[in-house]
Design a protein around this motif. Structure first.
Motif, short mmCIF file in Angstrom:
data_model
loop_
_atom_site.label_atom_id
_atom_site.label_comp_id
_atom_site.label_asym_id
_atom_site.label_seq_id
_atom_site.Cartn_x
_atom_site.Cartn_y
_atom_site.Cartn_z
N SER A 1 0.86 -1.18 0.00
CA SER A 1 0.00 0.00 0.00
C SER A 1 0.90 1.23 0.00
O SER A 1 1.53 1.55 1.01
CB SER A 1 -0.91 0.02 1.22
OG SER A 1 -1.62 1.25 1.26
N MET A 2 0.93 1.91 -1.15
CA MET A 2 1.78 3.11 -1.27
C MET A 2 1.22 4.25 -0.41
O MET A 2 1.98 4.95 0.25
CB MET A 2 1.85 3.55 -2.73
CG MET A 2 2.41 2.47 -3.66
SD MET A 2 4.12 2.06 -3.36
CE MET A 2 4.93 3.29 -4.32
N THR A 3 -0.08 4.43 -0.40
CA THR A 3 -0.67 5.53 0.37
C THR A 3 -0.73 5.24 1.86
O THR A 3 -0.56 6.13 2.67
CB THR A 3 -2.10 5.84 -0.13
OG1 THR A 3 -2.89 4.65 -0.07
CG2 THR A 3 -2.07 6.36 -1.56
N GLY A 4 -0.94 3.99 2.23
CA GLY A 4 -1.01 3.62 3.64
C GLY A 4 0.35 3.32 4.26
O GLY A 4 0.45 3.15 5.47
N ARG A 5 1.38 3.22 3.43
CA ARG A 5 2.75 2.90 3.87
C ARG A 5 2.81 1.62 4.69
O ARG A 5 3.35 1.58 5.78
CB ARG A 5 3.37 4.06 4.63
CG ARG A 5 3.69 5.24 3.77
CD ARG A 5 4.61 6.20 4.46
NE ARG A 5 4.16 6.59 5.78
CZ ARG A 5 4.01 7.83 6.19
NH1 ARG A 5 4.28 8.82 5.38
NH2 ARG A 5 3.61 8.09 7.41
N TYR A 6 2.20 0.56 4.15
CA TYR A 6 2.29 -0.73 4.82
C TYR A 6 2.43 -1.86 3.80
O TYR A 6 2.16 -1.69 2.61
CB TYR A 6 1.10 -0.99 5.75
CG TYR A 6 -0.22 -1.18 5.05
CD1 TYR A 6 -0.59 -2.41 4.52
CD2 TYR A 6 -1.12 -0.13 4.93
CE1 TYR A 6 -1.81 -2.59 3.89
CE2 TYR A 6 -2.33 -0.30 4.31
CZ TYR A 6 -2.67 -1.53 3.78
OH TYR A 6 -3.87 -1.71 3.15
N PHE A 7 2.87 -3.00 4.30
CA PHE A 7 3.04 -4.21 3.50
C PHE A 7 2.29 -5.33 4.20
O PHE A 7 2.31 -5.41 5.43
CB PHE A 7 4.51 -4.60 3.40
CG PHE A 7 5.36 -3.54 2.75
CD1 PHE A 7 5.67 -3.62 1.41
CD2 PHE A 7 5.86 -2.48 3.49
CE1 PHE A 7 6.46 -2.65 0.81
CE2 PHE A 7 6.64 -1.51 2.91
CZ PHE A 7 6.94 -1.59 1.57
N ARG A 8 1.63 -6.19 3.44
CA ARG A 8 0.99 -7.38 4.00
C ARG A 8 1.64 -8.59 3.36
O ARG A 8 1.70 -8.70 2.15
CB ARG A 8 -0.50 -7.40 3.68
CG ARG A 8 -1.33 -6.99 4.83
CD ARG A 8 -2.79 -7.37 4.66
NE ARG A 8 -3.54 -6.36 5.37
CZ ARG A 8 -4.39 -5.52 4.82
NH1 ARG A 8 -4.65 -5.58 3.56
NH2 ARG A 8 -5.00 -4.63 5.55
#
Length: 86
Positions: free
Chosen positions: A38-45
């Motif tokens: 998630s580029m906007t949320g700055r997270y990886f799953r």
């Protein structure tokens, strides 16, 4: 014996390992099958091969960019990882 590079995620220690894996050994770690970025949320799953899901949240843009660099490297090394941008 056939050996291929796979990205392994150690859920206990929360780290990724890139290395050679043989088919005939038993592993307690899981393979990463899918990676959502998630580029906007700055997270990886990270979705593990045993249906475990871990979320890596980055505190700032610099940290996000460092993890993104590793994620892109993993995608190049392990063609079996499905990378999805959300």
């Amino acid at each position: 014996m056939h050996t291929s590079a796979r990205l392994i995620f150690d859920f206990e220690h929360r780290c990724a390992i890139i290395g050679g894996v043989t088919k005939n050994q038993m592993y307690t770690d899981q393979f990463v099958d899918r990676l959502e970025i998630s580029m906007t949320g700055r997270y990886f799953r990270l979705f593990g091969s045993d249906a475990e899901i871990k979320k890596i949240e980055c505190k700032d843009v610099d940290q996000f960019m460092r993890v993104l660099e590793v994620a892109k490297m993993a995608e190049e090394i392990d063609s079996e990882i499905k990378v999805v941008y959300v």
